[in-house]
Design an enzyme around this catalytic site. Structure first.
Site, PDB file in Angstrom:
ATOM      1  N   GLU A   1      12.799  -9.151   1.743  1.00  0.00           N
ATOM      2  CA  GLU A   1      11.960  -8.024   2.173  1.00  0.00           C
ATOM      3  C   GLU A   1      12.739  -6.730   1.957  1.00  0.00           C
ATOM      4  OE1 GLU A   1      10.897  -8.365   6.296  1.00  0.00           O
ATOM      5  OE2 GLU A   1       9.906  -6.400   6.369  1.00  0.00           O
TER       6      GLU A   1
ATOM      7  N   ASN B   1       8.121  -5.411  -0.882  1.00  0.00           N
ATOM      8  CA  ASN B   1       8.027  -4.269   0.014  1.00  0.00           C
ATOM      9  C   ASN B   1       6.566  -4.221   0.451  1.00  0.00           C
ATOM     10  OD1 ASN B   1       7.804  -1.905   1.399  1.00  0.00           O
ATOM     11  ND2 ASN B   1       8.989  -0.681  -0.062  1.00  0.00           N
TER      12      ASN B   1
ATOM     13  N   HIS C   1      12.691  -2.412   2.232  1.00  0.00           N
ATOM     14  CA  HIS C   1      12.107  -1.141   2.655  1.00  0.00           C
ATOM     15  C   HIS C   1      13.003  -0.019   2.157  1.00  0.00           C
ATOM     16  CE1 HIS C   1       9.192  -3.074   5.243  1.00  0.00           C
ATOM     17  NE2 HIS C   1      10.164  -3.874   5.638  1.00  0.00           N
TER      18      HIS C   1
ATOM     19  N   ARG D   1       5.035  10.977  -2.379  1.00  0.00           N
ATOM     20  CA  ARG D   1       4.682  10.688  -0.990  1.00  0.00           C
ATOM     21  C   ARG D   1       5.897  10.927  -0.088  1.00  0.00           C
ATOM     22  NH1 ARG D   1       4.765   4.559   1.279  1.00  0.00           N
ATOM     23  NH2 ARG D   1       3.976   5.035   3.343  1.00  0.00           N
TER      24      ARG D   1
ATOM     25  N   PRO E   1       0.794  -1.217   0.000  1.00  0.00           N
ATOM     26  CA  PRO E   1       0.000   0.000   0.000  1.00  0.00           C
ATOM     27  C   PRO E   1       0.836   1.282   0.000  1.00  0.00           C
ATOM     28  CG  PRO E   1      -0.078  -1.071   2.143  1.00  0.00           C
ATOM     29  CD  PRO E   1       0.566  -2.040   1.188  1.00  0.00           C
ATOM     30  N   ASN E   2       0.323   2.234  -0.748  1.00  0.00           N
ATOM     31  CA  ASN E   2       0.866   3.605  -0.853  1.00  0.00           C
ATOM     32  C   ASN E   2       2.151   3.707  -1.663  1.00  0.00           C
ATOM     33  OD1 ASN E   2      -1.220   4.853   0.787  1.00  0.00           O
ATOM     34  ND2 ASN E   2      -0.324   3.728   2.490  1.00  0.00           N
TER      35      ASN E   2
ATOM     36  N   TYR F   1      11.039   8.962   1.363  1.00  0.00           N
ATOM     37  CA  TYR F   1      11.018   7.906   0.344  1.00  0.00           C
ATOM     38  C   TYR F   1      11.657   8.309  -0.981  1.00  0.00           C
ATOM     39  CZ  TYR F   1       7.787   5.827   3.682  1.00  0.00           C
ATOM     40  OH  TYR F   1       7.219   5.302   4.827  1.00  0.00           O
TER      41      TYR F   1
ATOM     42  N   ALA G   1       3.108  -0.735   4.970  1.00  0.00           N
ATOM     43  CA  ALA G   1       2.663  -0.808   6.369  1.00  0.00           C
ATOM     44  C   ALA G   1       2.179  -2.203   6.765  1.00  0.00           C
ATOM     45  CB  ALA G   1       1.559   0.215   6.600  1.00  0.00           C
TER      46      ALA G   1
ATOM     47  N   ARG H   1      12.849   4.524  12.834  1.00  0.00           N
ATOM     48  CA  ARG H   1      11.684   5.411  12.778  1.00  0.00           C
ATOM     49  C   ARG H   1      10.778   5.177  14.007  1.00  0.00           C
ATOM     50  NH1 ARG H   1       9.166   4.973   6.961  1.00  0.00           N
ATOM     51  NH2 ARG H   1       8.017   6.778   7.749  1.00  0.00           N
TER      52      ARG H   1
END
Ligand code: DQA
Length: 151
Positions: free
Chosen positions: A99, A75, A101, A19, A11-12, A24, A78, A108
């Site tokens: 995985e 990725n 990111h 964004r 998502p996103n 990012y 969330a 964070r």
């Protein structure tokens, strides 16, 4: 035909480039897709690059990968931090799972420090921005069994 590496984005990530660019970056997901295709070609791999905002769609794609992919780069956005469904699907797929990111979630907010997906990942690449996808493909090339010469 050799099986592709599935590159799955959650998502996103369709909003990459606009964004929170301070976190990012300004590269778009389309540009990441093109860069992945080029890197994969240089490594003798092919990719099937996808994005969805929906958890169940990611589960369906991971299940599809069980028989149709050589490895998964994911990725999960969330959903990394919430989804036992993704964890279970990845555990069932019996493939190398990398995985990725863009940011380093460990540096964070505290809610980003736990990734359920990491429990099923062969390895995790985080904090290198869009280069993380290139690094993940390099890792995939080492994890996917080489094709016999001439095939
Ligand atoms: C992300 C990190 C996640 O915590 C976040 O929810 C995202 C993007 C990353 O690529 O840095 O959507 O997966």
């Amino acid at each position: 035909m050799p099986k592709p590496v599935f590159v799955l984005n959650g998502p996103n990530l369709n909003l990459l480039g606009v964004r929170e660019p301070h976190i990012y970056g300004t590269t778009t997901l389309d540009q990441v897709k093109s860069a992945c295709e080029a890197r994969a070609a240089a490594l003798g791999l092919t990719t099937d690059f996808r994005q969805t905002n929906h958890e169940g769609v990611l589960v369906d794609w991971i299940q599809e990968a069980r028989t149709e992919a050589a490895a998964i780069i994911i990725n999960p956005g969330a959903y990394s931090h919430t989804s036992i469904a993704l964890l279970d699907a990845l555990k069932a797929c019996e493939l190398p799972v990398i995985e990725v990111h863009l940011s380093n979630p460990a540096a964070r907010e505290s809610f980003r420090r736990r990734s359920y997906v990491s429990l099923a990942a062969t390895g995790v690449i985080a904090g290198f921005g869009v280069q993380g996808y290139d690094l993940a493909l390099d890792a995939a090339a080492r994890l996917v069994p080489a094709r016999p010469a001439g095939t």
